[in-house]
Write a protein that holds these residues in place. Structure first.
Motif, PDB file in Angstrom:
ATOM      1  N   SER A  98       0.488   1.540  -8.313  1.00 15.14           N
ATOM      2  CA  SER A  98      -0.917   1.708  -7.972  1.00 15.14           C
ATOM      3  C   SER A  98      -1.812   1.164  -9.092  1.00 15.14           C
ATOM      4  CB  SER A  98      -1.188   3.179  -7.716  1.00 15.14           C
ATOM      5  OG  SER A  98      -2.542   3.391  -7.485  1.00 15.14           O
ATOM      6  N   SER A 116      -6.373   7.155  -7.834  1.00 17.65           N
ATOM      7  CA  SER A 116      -5.953   5.766  -7.944  1.00 17.65           C
ATOM      8  C   SER A 116      -6.043   5.069  -6.581  1.00 17.65           C
ATOM      9  CB  SER A 116      -4.531   5.729  -8.482  1.00 17.65           C
ATOM     10  OG  SER A 116      -4.042   4.431  -8.496  1.00 17.65           O
ATOM     11  N   GLN A 117      -5.619   5.784  -5.540  1.00 18.42           N
ATOM     12  CA  GLN A 117      -5.725   5.251  -4.174  1.00 18.42           C
ATOM     13  C   GLN A 117      -7.157   4.965  -3.781  1.00 18.42           C
ATOM     14  OE1 GLN A 117      -3.237   4.393  -1.910  1.00 18.42           O
ATOM     15  NE2 GLN A 117      -2.273   4.507  -3.913  1.00 18.42           N
ATOM     16  N   GLU A 118      -8.034   5.880  -4.157  1.00 18.02           N
ATOM     17  CA  GLU A 118      -9.449   5.695  -3.810  1.00 18.02           C
ATOM     18  C   GLU A 118     -10.032   4.504  -4.552  1.00 18.02           C
ATOM     19  OE1 GLU A 118     -12.054   9.171  -3.263  1.00 18.02           O
ATOM     20  OE2 GLU A 118     -10.284  10.395  -3.637  1.00 18.02           O
ATOM     21  N   SER A 139       2.316   1.800  -3.362  1.00 17.31           N
ATOM     22  CA  SER A 139       1.305   2.215  -4.330  1.00 17.31           C
ATOM     23  C   SER A 139       0.911   3.678  -4.107  1.00 17.31           C
ATOM     24  CB  SER A 139       0.092   1.300  -4.268  1.00 17.31           C
ATOM     25  OG  SER A 139      -0.777   1.699  -3.251  1.00 17.31           O
ATOM     26  N   LYS A 140       1.221   4.201  -2.920  1.00 14.90           N
ATOM     27  CA  LYS A 140       0.993   5.627  -2.697  1.00 14.90           C
ATOM     28  C   LYS A 140       2.092   6.439  -3.373  1.00 14.90           C
ATOM     29  CE  LYS A 140      -1.632   5.205   1.459  1.00 14.90           C
ATOM     30  NZ  LYS A 140      -1.333   4.485   2.698  1.00 14.90           N
ATOM     31  N   LEU A 179       0.834  -1.207   0.000  1.00  8.75           N
ATOM     32  CA  LEU A 179       0.000   0.000   0.000  1.00  8.75           C
ATOM     33  C   LEU A 179       0.870   1.259   0.000  1.00  8.75           C
ATOM     34  CD1 LEU A 179      -3.077  -0.746   2.293  1.00  8.75           C
ATOM     35  CD2 LEU A 179      -2.903  -0.791  -0.194  1.00  8.75           C
ATOM     36  N   GLN A 226      -8.973   1.439  -2.759  1.00  2.70           N
ATOM     37  CA  GLN A 226      -9.786   1.237  -1.551  1.00  2.70           C
ATOM     38  C   GLN A 226     -11.157   0.664  -1.878  1.00  2.70           C
ATOM     39  OE1 GLN A 226      -8.839   1.235   1.619  1.00  2.70           O
ATOM     40  NE2 GLN A 226      -6.810   1.646   0.761  1.00  2.70           N
ATOM     41  N   THR A 230      -4.134  10.191  -5.935  1.00  2.42           N
ATOM     42  CA  THR A 230      -5.183  10.107  -4.898  1.00  2.42           C
ATOM     43  C   THR A 230      -6.397   9.360  -5.430  1.00  2.42           C
ATOM     44  OG1 THR A 230      -5.624  12.404  -5.466  1.00  2.42           O
ATOM     45  CG2 THR A 230      -4.745  11.992  -3.276  1.00  2.42           C
TER      46      THR A 230
END
Lengths: 172, 172
Positions: free
Chosen positions: A106, B106-108, A99-100, A96, B111, B104
């Motif tokens: 990501s 991509s992060q969402e 990927s940030k 994680l 999730q 961001t």
DNA sequence: GAGTAGCATTAACCTATGTTAAAAACTCAT
DNA sequence: ATGAGTTTTTAACATAGGTTAATGCTACTC
């Protein structure tokens, strides 16, 4: 392939003989595993001792307990080698983090998760709408190689029926 | 919440009355939908006309056909409003593009997909290891509000049994 | 090649759920 | 309140799959 490189270079390689457990239901296990080669089964054991197989994991797949990784909870299933297997262990939290940092990583995580979700969706569909006979025929059709390698016992546990029932199905 | 903003601002808002179809099994549908409010069901209709419910979709969830979005194939299920609902439609491909641009977002996406995979994993577990009675009790325990809102017919279709069987289960 | 262990098949019986159909209980518009 | 339409319950019977246990098959050991 940036992700694959990262895991291969920084992860820890483990060797499992047939029958060896990678992790056990109830363990804390905040890792993902990349299967370099071999074959494994991920399975649940219910309160009354019945085993059911969630999935078979082949070469180049990534496996880990979402429950353990995401919820900091114990693994809901066990992972066992059906054949001599080599796995590379990598911490989920590091994945994680990476990927940030990197958009390509990501992206790769997104692709893996999409593939996983799609697979799960297909399985849900089968369990929900098909009979055991139809599920068995599907498996035979889509992955005859796998069926050949497995014992009837494991096939049955994957289909959600008993080996006795599977034997009956095979003979009409 | 950057993703939510993006969808809310650039997506197209649609209104559905109870019983209206958002999309139908077999459609091409390369969109995801954010449920602004309402309640919907995603369901399969099998070759012999039997309906089974894949999931119920509530306020603030995102829903779309992975099969359609990822494989450029037709949707494998239909989506229907169980209550007056407002959805915001957003192209799946644009979501992927945006997630390539913004880490961001991509992060969402990661999730959301992790959450989805986890949900599917839980459902797979239930279908594989629990009896209809246990699945019903689970649902009652984890989401009593939802159970209240649904017809027995829809609950049964979600559990993978007939309404007749569900009625029997309720009376022991 | 006999003995043992692990898998697969078969058979007899049991239980959960499906199917069909009818009756009963709601829900709502008039 | 009445009656039409829908949802839920009940009942009778059918079927898939579970359980147990005995038998047969394969393969490995000595």
């Amino acid at each position: 392939m940036e992700l694959q490189n990262l895991i291969t270079e920084q992860g820890v390689r483990y060797h499992f003989e047939k029958g060896a457990r990678v992790f056990k239901q109830g363990d804390d296990c905040e890792y993902i595993y990349l299967v370099e080669h071999g074959l494994l089964k991920a399975f649940y054991v219910t309160a009354n001792g019945k085993e059911t197989i969630k999935s078979f994991i082949k070469q180049h797949s990534i496996i880990g307990s979402l429950n353990a990784a995401l919820c900091l909870a114990p693994c809901t299933f066990s992972l066992e080698a059906l054949d001599t297997s080599v796995l590379i262990r990598f911490p989920f939290s590091q994945l994680l983090d990476e990927s940030k940092r990197s958009i390509t990583i990501s992206q790769e995580v997104v692709q893996i998760l999409l593939g996983l979700a799609l697979k799960k969706e297909r399985r849900e569909f089968e369990l929900l709408t098909l009979s055991a006979t139809e599920r068995f025929n599907n498996l035979r059709r889509t992955d005859p190689e796998l069926v050949k390698k497995l014992t009837q016992n494991d096939i049955a546990k994957y289909l959600g029926i008993t080996p006795v029932a599977l034997s009956r199905i095979k003979h009409q």
